[in-house]
Design a protein around this motif. Structure first.
Motif, mmCIF file in Angstrom:
data_model
loop_
_atom_site.group_PDB
_atom_site.id
_atom_site.type_symbol
_atom_site.label_atom_id
_atom_site.label_comp_id
_atom_site.label_asym_id
_atom_site.label_seq_id
_atom_site.Cartn_x
_atom_site.Cartn_y
_atom_site.Cartn_z
ATOM 1 N N ASN A 158 -87.154 49.724 21.331
ATOM 2 C CA ASN A 158 -86.510 48.471 21.752
ATOM 3 C C ASN A 158 -87.326 47.767 22.832
ATOM 4 O O ASN A 158 -87.504 46.547 22.793
ATOM 5 C CB ASN A 158 -85.099 48.726 22.263
ATOM 6 N N LYS A 159 -87.837 48.526 23.774
ATOM 7 C CA LYS A 159 -88.663 47.951 24.851
ATOM 8 C C LYS A 159 -89.941 47.356 24.275
ATOM 9 O O LYS A 159 -90.348 46.257 24.655
ATOM 10 C CB LYS A 159 -88.997 49.028 25.887
ATOM 11 N N LYS A 201 -89.262 44.051 22.509
ATOM 12 C CA LYS A 201 -88.949 42.945 23.420
ATOM 13 C C LYS A 201 -90.193 42.327 24.016
ATOM 14 O O LYS A 201 -90.184 41.191 24.445
ATOM 15 C CB LYS A 201 -88.014 43.425 24.544
ATOM 16 N N ASN A 202 -91.283 43.083 24.053
ATOM 17 C CA ASN A 202 -92.530 42.589 24.648
ATOM 18 C C ASN A 202 -93.321 41.758 23.690
ATOM 19 O O ASN A 202 -93.327 41.656 22.604
ATOM 20 C CB ASN A 202 -93.381 43.734 25.160
#
Length: 180
Positions: free
Chosen positions: A175-176, A179-180
């Motif tokens: 998820n991280k 998001k980037n």
């Protein structure tokens, strides 16, 4: 204890903290990755079996890249060696909960009674208070206990990995990344 670790497998040293009456991670190895989901690894890749451009996509690292650790152990410490199958699916607090539940259920913690002062009265039974156990040290797990704990941890990781409604450490990193 001296440790050398390379890649995304690793170790935890878990210790029972008398003050908090809970298990704590006192040392954890660091995951080593070249990039997301590309861990350091030792491998003997037969390059003659692959086309050159395919073989270049595989990593083979040197043992000298291993992180080294020196950990001072105490009686009752639990040393846990695990693969990313555990660490990718269970958060640290979930691992500690499984350990805590197992050790207490297996009666591996020696209870002692709270002192009169700490119980808040003249005796443990004053003011109609029940006798309250306080856990003061962890007995050594025997080989069967260690095997049973390993099975409980593996079952917990497996169950969580197959539940699409649960967030895992790996899912959190995905998820991280997205998001980037």
């Amino acid at each position: 204890m001296n440790v050398a670790n390379l890649g995304d497998s690793g170790f935890l040293v878990i210790r029972y903290d008398e003050m908090t009456q809970s298990f704590q991670i006192v040392k954890k190895s660091k995951e080593q990755q070249h990039s997301f989901n590309t861990p350091y690894q030792l491998a003997n890749i037969p390059k003659d079996k692959f086309k050159a451009k395919i073989a270049d996509q595989f990593w083979s690292d040197e043992p000298t890249l291993a992180d080294t650790y020196q950990v001072k152990l105490k009686p009752g410490d639990i040393i846990m060696l695990a693969t990313d199958g555990l660490f990718d699916n269970l958060f640290k607090h979930e691992i500690l909960r499984v350990v805590d539940d197992f050790v207490k259920q297996a009666n591996c913690i020696t209870p002692k009674l709270l002192s009169n002062e700490r119980s808040g009265g003249d005796s443990l039974f004053s003011r109609n208070r029940p006798c309250v156990p306080e856990y003061n040290h962890v007995e050594d797990l025997d080989a069967d206990d260690a095997r049973q704990l390993a099975i409980k941890l593996a079952q917990s990781a497996y169950t969580k990995a197959h539940n699409n409604d649960c967030l895992t450490p790996f899912g959190k990193r995905v998820n991280k990344l997205l998001k980037n």
